[in-house]
Design a protein around this motif. Structure first.
Motif, PDB file in Angstrom:
ATOM      1  N   TYR A  65     -37.451  -4.959  10.785  1.00 45.53           N
ATOM      2  CA  TYR A  65     -38.620  -4.204  10.182  1.00 45.53           C
ATOM      3  C   TYR A  65     -38.263  -2.768  10.230  1.00 45.53           C
ATOM      4  CZ  TYR A  65     -41.655  -8.399   9.909  1.00 45.53           C
ATOM      5  OH  TYR A  65     -42.235  -9.701   9.897  1.00 45.53           O
ATOM      6  N   VAL A  66     -38.426  -1.967   8.914  1.00 47.60           N
ATOM      7  CA  VAL A  66     -38.451  -0.749   8.829  1.00 47.60           C
ATOM      8  C   VAL A  66     -39.972  -0.247   8.372  1.00 47.60           C
ATOM      9  CG1 VAL A  66     -37.332   1.492   7.597  1.00 47.60           C
ATOM     10  CG2 VAL A  66     -35.760  -0.594   8.335  1.00 47.60           C
ATOM     11  N   THR A  67     -40.546   0.686   9.427  1.00 48.62           N
ATOM     12  CA  THR A  67     -41.842   1.035   8.933  1.00 48.62           C
ATOM     13  C   THR A  67     -41.972   2.624   8.643  1.00 48.62           C
ATOM     14  OG1 THR A  67     -42.605  -0.635  10.603  1.00 48.62           O
ATOM     15  CG2 THR A  67     -44.375   1.075  10.079  1.00 48.62           C
ATOM     16  N   VAL A  68     -42.597   2.774   7.702  1.00 48.87           N
ATOM     17  CA  VAL A  68     -42.984   4.304   7.263  1.00 48.87           C
ATOM     18  C   VAL A  68     -44.292   4.574   7.734  1.00 48.87           C
ATOM     19  CG1 VAL A  68     -42.963   6.088   5.261  1.00 48.87           C
ATOM     20  CG2 VAL A  68     -41.317   4.177   5.232  1.00 48.87           C
ATOM     21  N   LYS A  69     -44.432   5.330   8.562  1.00 47.10           N
ATOM     22  CA  LYS A  69     -45.888   5.785   9.241  1.00 47.10           C
ATOM     23  C   LYS A  69     -46.391   6.944   8.273  1.00 47.10           C
ATOM     24  CE  LYS A  69     -44.326   4.868  13.920  1.00 47.10           C
ATOM     25  NZ  LYS A  69     -44.306   5.376  15.233  1.00 47.10           N
ATOM     26  N   PRO A  70     -47.704   7.128   8.729  1.00 47.68           N
ATOM     27  CA  PRO A  70     -48.516   7.981   7.624  1.00 47.68           C
ATOM     28  C   PRO A  70     -47.940   9.248   7.752  1.00 47.68           C
ATOM     29  CG  PRO A  70     -49.659   6.763   8.972  1.00 47.68           C
ATOM     30  CD  PRO A  70     -48.863   6.285   9.680  1.00 47.68           C
ATOM     31  N   VAL A 110     -48.756   6.429   2.683  1.00 42.15           N
ATOM     32  CA  VAL A 110     -47.605   7.097   2.314  1.00 42.15           C
ATOM     33  C   VAL A 110     -47.557   7.061   0.745  1.00 42.15           C
ATOM     34  CG1 VAL A 110     -45.047   6.528   2.584  1.00 42.15           C
ATOM     35  CG2 VAL A 110     -46.635   6.064   4.474  1.00 42.15           C
ATOM     36  N   ALA A 111     -46.937   8.222   0.442  1.00 41.32           N
ATOM     37  CA  ALA A 111     -47.093   8.173  -1.328  1.00 41.32           C
ATOM     38  C   ALA A 111     -45.756   7.516  -1.672  1.00 41.32           C
ATOM     39  CB  ALA A 111     -46.565   9.867  -1.429  1.00 41.32           C
ATOM     40  N   TYR A 112     -45.965   6.888  -2.957  1.00 38.20           N
ATOM     41  CA  TYR A 112     -44.887   6.104  -3.387  1.00 38.20           C
ATOM     42  C   TYR A 112     -43.610   6.948  -3.579  1.00 38.20           C
ATOM     43  CZ  TYR A 112     -42.491   2.985  -7.103  1.00 38.20           C
ATOM     44  OH  TYR A 112     -42.059   2.375  -7.747  1.00 38.20           O
ATOM     45  N   GLY A 113     -43.490   8.147  -3.781  1.00 33.67           N
ATOM     46  CA  GLY A 113     -42.142   8.949  -3.706  1.00 33.67           C
ATOM     47  C   GLY A 113     -41.750   8.744  -2.515  1.00 33.67           C
ATOM     48  N   ASP A 114     -42.326   9.138  -1.385  1.00 30.16           N
ATOM     49  CA  ASP A 114     -41.703   9.052  -0.183  1.00 30.16           C
ATOM     50  C   ASP A 114     -41.280   7.527   0.283  1.00 30.16           C
ATOM     51  OD1 ASP A 114     -42.342  11.607   0.273  1.00 30.16           O
ATOM     52  OD2 ASP A 114     -44.544  11.113   1.043  1.00 30.16           O
ATOM     53  N   LEU A 115     -41.841   6.734  -0.234  1.00 25.15           N
ATOM     54  CA  LEU A 115     -41.289   5.227   0.201  1.00 25.15           C
ATOM     55  C   LEU A 115     -40.124   4.889  -0.679  1.00 25.15           C
ATOM     56  CD1 LEU A 115     -41.916   2.334   1.395  1.00 25.15           C
ATOM     57  CD2 LEU A 115     -43.168   1.806  -0.729  1.00 25.15           C
ATOM     58  N   MET A 116     -40.030   5.404  -1.896  1.00 26.23           N
ATOM     59  CA  MET A 116     -38.760   5.395  -2.471  1.00 26.23           C
ATOM     60  C   MET A 116     -37.643   5.967  -1.962  1.00 26.23           C
ATOM     61  SD  MET A 116     -39.261   3.397  -5.170  1.00 26.23           S
ATOM     62  CE  MET A 116     -37.695   3.551  -5.920  1.00 26.23           C
ATOM     63  N   GLU A 117     -37.835   7.178  -1.229  1.00 29.04           N
ATOM     64  CA  GLU A 117     -36.767   7.928  -0.748  1.00 29.04           C
ATOM     65  C   GLU A 117     -36.445   7.185   0.383  1.00 29.04           C
ATOM     66  OE1 GLU A 117     -37.645  11.551   0.500  1.00 29.04           O
ATOM     67  OE2 GLU A 117     -38.625  12.299  -1.229  1.00 29.04           O
ATOM     68  N   VAL A 118     -37.152   6.385   1.180  1.00 34.54           N
ATOM     69  CA  VAL A 118     -36.862   5.514   2.302  1.00 34.54           C
ATOM     70  C   VAL A 118     -36.121   4.273   1.620  1.00 34.54           C
ATOM     71  CG1 VAL A 118     -37.408   3.757   4.190  1.00 34.54           C
ATOM     72  CG2 VAL A 118     -38.426   6.102   3.650  1.00 34.54           C
ATOM     73  N   MET A 119     -36.339   3.833   0.540  1.00 40.22           N
ATOM     74  CA  MET A 119     -35.467   2.535   0.000  1.00 40.22           C
ATOM     75  C   MET A 119     -34.267   3.010  -0.622  1.00 40.22           C
ATOM     76  SD  MET A 119     -38.609   0.705  -2.212  1.00 40.22           S
ATOM     77  CE  MET A 119     -37.461  -0.572  -3.014  1.00 40.22           C
ATOM     78  N   ASN A 120     -34.109   4.461  -1.138  1.00 47.02           N
ATOM     79  CA  ASN A 120     -32.858   4.940  -1.662  1.00 47.02           C
ATOM     80  C   ASN A 120     -31.998   5.149  -0.473  1.00 47.02           C
ATOM     81  OD1 ASN A 120     -33.406   4.714  -4.298  1.00 47.02           O
ATOM     82  ND2 ASN A 120     -34.409   6.994  -4.392  1.00 47.02           N
ATOM     83  N   THR A 121     -32.547   5.542   0.753  1.00 44.12           N
ATOM     84  CA  THR A 121     -31.638   5.702   1.961  1.00 44.12           C
ATOM     85  C   THR A 121     -31.110   4.524   2.433  1.00 44.12           C
ATOM     86  OG1 THR A 121     -32.939   7.697   2.638  1.00 44.12           O
ATOM     87  CG2 THR A 121     -31.773   6.492   4.312  1.00 44.12           C
ATOM     88  N   LEU A 122     -31.800   3.215   2.389  1.00 47.66           N
ATOM     89  CA  LEU A 122     -31.474   2.121   2.775  1.00 47.66           C
ATOM     90  C   LEU A 122     -30.193   1.720   1.984  1.00 47.66           C
ATOM     91  CD1 LEU A 122     -34.962   0.080   3.482  1.00 47.66           C
ATOM     92  CD2 LEU A 122     -33.106   0.755   5.117  1.00 47.66           C
ATOM     93  N   ARG A 123     -30.609   1.786   0.483  1.00 47.34           N
ATOM     94  CA  ARG A 123     -29.456   1.676  -0.381  1.00 47.34           C
ATOM     95  C   ARG A 123     -28.147   2.376  -0.131  1.00 47.34           C
ATOM     96  NH1 ARG A 123     -30.089  -1.018  -5.254  1.00 47.34           N
ATOM     97  NH2 ARG A 123     -28.589   0.596  -6.175  1.00 47.34           N
TER      98      ARG A 123
END
Length: 158
Positions: A65-70, A110-123
Protein backbone atom coordinates in the motif's frame (compact mmCIF):
# COMPACT_ATOMS: atom_id res chain seq x y z
CA UNK A 1 -34.31 13.76 -103.26
CA UNK A 2 -35.80 11.58 -100.91
CA UNK A 3 -34.86 12.25 -97.37
CA UNK A 4 -32.13 9.97 -96.29
CA UNK A 5 -30.38 9.49 -93.02
CA UNK A 6 -26.82 10.49 -93.17
CA UNK A 7 -24.37 8.82 -90.85
CA UNK A 8 -21.75 11.43 -90.30
CA UNK A 9 -19.92 9.38 -87.61
CA UNK A 10 -19.92 12.12 -84.99
CA UNK A 11 -22.12 10.23 -82.53
CA UNK A 12 -20.85 10.26 -78.98
CA UNK A 13 -19.62 6.94 -77.68
CA UNK A 14 -21.01 6.02 -74.30
CA UNK A 15 -18.45 5.64 -71.49
CA UNK A 16 -19.23 2.76 -69.12
CA UNK A 17 -16.52 3.47 -66.53
CA UNK A 18 -17.25 4.57 -62.97
CA UNK A 19 -15.73 7.86 -61.88
CA UNK A 20 -13.95 6.97 -58.62
CA UNK A 21 -12.37 10.38 -57.98
CA UNK A 22 -15.17 11.59 -55.63
CA UNK A 23 -15.03 8.27 -53.77
CA UNK A 24 -11.28 8.62 -53.25
CA UNK A 25 -11.73 12.21 -52.04
CA UNK A 26 -14.28 11.12 -49.44
CA UNK A 27 -12.04 8.28 -48.25
CA UNK A 28 -9.05 10.62 -47.85
CA UNK A 29 -11.13 13.04 -45.79
CA UNK A 30 -12.30 10.19 -43.53
CA UNK A 31 -8.72 8.97 -43.18
CA UNK A 32 -7.58 12.41 -42.04
CA UNK A 33 -10.44 12.64 -39.54
CA UNK A 34 -9.53 9.26 -38.02
CA UNK A 35 -5.82 10.14 -37.93
CA UNK A 36 -6.62 13.28 -35.93
CA UNK A 37 -9.20 11.64 -33.64
CA UNK A 38 -7.31 8.41 -32.82
CA UNK A 39 -4.62 9.95 -30.55
CA UNK A 40 -7.34 11.70 -28.54
CA UNK A 41 -8.96 8.37 -27.66
CA UNK A 42 -5.88 6.87 -25.98
CA UNK A 43 -5.16 6.91 -22.24
CA UNK A 44 -1.62 7.30 -20.92
CA UNK A 45 -2.20 6.09 -17.36
CA UNK A 46 -3.25 2.46 -17.04
CA UNK A 47 -5.20 2.08 -13.82
CA UNK A 48 -7.51 -0.69 -12.69
CA UNK A 49 -10.50 1.21 -11.32
CA UNK A 50 -13.12 -0.96 -9.60
CA UNK A 51 -16.81 -0.23 -9.93
CA UNK A 52 -18.30 0.88 -6.63
CA UNK A 53 -20.77 -2.00 -6.46
CA UNK A 54 -18.35 -4.70 -7.69
CA UNK A 55 -17.43 -7.62 -5.54
CA UNK A 56 -14.00 -7.14 -3.95
CA UNK A 57 -11.10 -8.85 -5.69
CA UNK A 58 -8.86 -11.31 -3.93
CA UNK A 59 -6.11 -9.60 -2.01
CA UNK A 60 -2.56 -10.79 -2.39
CA UNK A 61 -0.84 -12.34 0.63
CA UNK A 62 1.44 -9.33 1.14
CA UNK A 63 -0.20 -6.28 -0.51
CA UNK A 64 1.91 -3.15 -0.95
CA UNK A 65 0.00 0.00 0.00
CA UNK A 66 1.18 3.50 -0.89
CA UNK A 67 -0.79 6.09 1.08
CA UNK A 68 -1.06 9.81 0.32
CA UNK A 69 -1.84 11.65 3.54
CA UNK A 70 -3.75 14.96 3.74
CA UNK A 71 -0.49 16.87 4.17
CA UNK A 72 0.78 15.17 0.93
CA UNK A 73 3.35 13.04 2.73
CA UNK A 74 3.66 9.44 1.57
CA UNK A 75 3.63 6.22 3.54
CA UNK A 76 4.50 2.72 2.39
CA UNK A 77 2.22 0.35 4.30
CA UNK A 78 2.50 1.93 7.79
CA UNK A 79 5.98 3.46 7.41
CA UNK A 80 6.46 7.10 6.46
CA UNK A 81 8.63 7.74 3.40
CA UNK A 82 11.10 10.58 3.11
CA UNK A 83 10.42 13.01 0.22
CA UNK A 84 11.98 11.58 -2.93
CA UNK A 85 12.46 8.14 -1.37
CA UNK A 86 9.46 6.41 -2.91
CA UNK A 87 11.44 4.52 -5.56
CA UNK A 88 13.96 3.09 -3.09
CA UNK A 89 11.27 2.16 -0.56
CA UNK A 90 9.17 0.39 -3.22
CA UNK A 91 12.20 -1.48 -4.58
CA UNK A 92 12.93 -2.73 -1.07
CA UNK A 93 9.31 -3.65 -0.31
CA UNK A 94 8.73 -5.49 -3.61
CA UNK A 95 12.25 -6.93 -3.80
CA UNK A 96 12.66 -5.29 -7.21
CA UNK A 97 9.57 -6.98 -8.71
CA UNK A 98 8.07 -4.23 -10.89
CA UNK A 99 5.21 -6.52 -12.00
CA UNK A 100 3.71 -6.52 -8.50
CA UNK A 101 0.47 -4.59 -8.09
CA UNK A 102 0.71 -1.41 -6.01
CA UNK A 103 -2.40 -0.38 -4.08
CA UNK A 104 -2.69 3.41 -4.00
CA UNK A 105 -4.94 5.06 -1.45
CA UNK A 106 -5.39 8.71 -0.62
CA UNK A 107 -7.24 10.83 1.88
CA UNK A 108 -10.41 12.58 0.68
CA UNK A 109 -8.74 15.95 1.13
CA UNK A 110 -5.93 15.15 -1.34
CA UNK A 111 -6.44 17.00 -4.62
CA UNK A 112 -6.76 14.99 -7.82
CA UNK A 113 -3.66 16.62 -9.29
CA UNK A 114 -1.56 15.60 -6.29
CA UNK A 115 -2.78 12.01 -6.58
CA UNK A 116 -1.86 12.03 -10.28
CA UNK A 117 1.65 13.21 -9.41
CA UNK A 118 2.09 10.19 -7.14
CA UNK A 119 0.75 7.91 -9.89
CA UNK A 120 3.18 9.44 -12.38
CA UNK A 121 6.02 8.87 -9.92
CA UNK A 122 4.98 5.22 -9.64
CA UNK A 123 4.94 4.91 -13.43
CA UNK A 124 8.33 6.60 -13.75
CA UNK A 125 9.83 4.10 -11.30
CA UNK A 126 8.48 1.21 -13.42
CA UNK A 127 5.40 0.14 -11.45
CA UNK A 128 2.62 0.05 -14.03
CA UNK A 129 0.09 -2.12 -12.18
CA UNK A 130 -1.62 0.38 -9.91
CA UNK A 131 -4.95 -0.21 -8.17
CA UNK A 132 -6.92 2.51 -6.39
CA UNK A 133 -8.27 1.59 -2.96
CA UNK A 134 -11.62 2.79 -1.68
CA UNK A 135 -14.02 1.97 1.11
CA UNK A 136 -16.18 -1.05 0.49
CA UNK A 137 -19.84 -0.22 0.90
CA UNK A 138 -22.54 -2.88 0.71
CA UNK A 139 -25.53 -0.55 0.74
CA UNK A 140 -24.37 1.57 -2.21
CA UNK A 141 -24.19 4.69 -0.06
CA UNK A 142 -20.85 6.30 0.62
CA UNK A 143 -20.15 6.35 4.37
CA UNK A 144 -19.31 9.78 5.71
CA UNK A 145 -17.43 9.69 9.03
CA UNK A 146 -18.50 12.29 11.55
CA UNK A 147 -15.57 12.10 13.94
CA UNK A 148 -11.88 11.18 13.54
CA UNK A 149 -12.31 7.98 15.58
CA UNK A 150 -14.84 6.55 13.14
CA UNK A 151 -12.71 7.68 10.19
CA UNK A 152 -9.83 5.51 11.39
CA UNK A 153 -11.98 2.39 11.81
CA UNK A 154 -12.63 1.67 8.07
CA UNK A 155 -8.93 2.21 7.35
CA UNK A 156 -8.00 -0.53 9.79
CA UNK A 157 -10.46 -2.91 8.12
CA UNK A 158 -8.51 -2.78 4.89
Amino acid sequence: MAGGIRDSGDDLVENHEINVTPFIDVMLVLLIIFMVAAPLATVDVNVDLPVSNATPAQRPDQPVYVTVKPDLTLALDNTDIAPGGLAAALAEATEGDREQRIFLRADREVAYGDLMEVMNTLRDTGYLKIALVGLESTSGAVPVPTDPASAAAPEAAQ
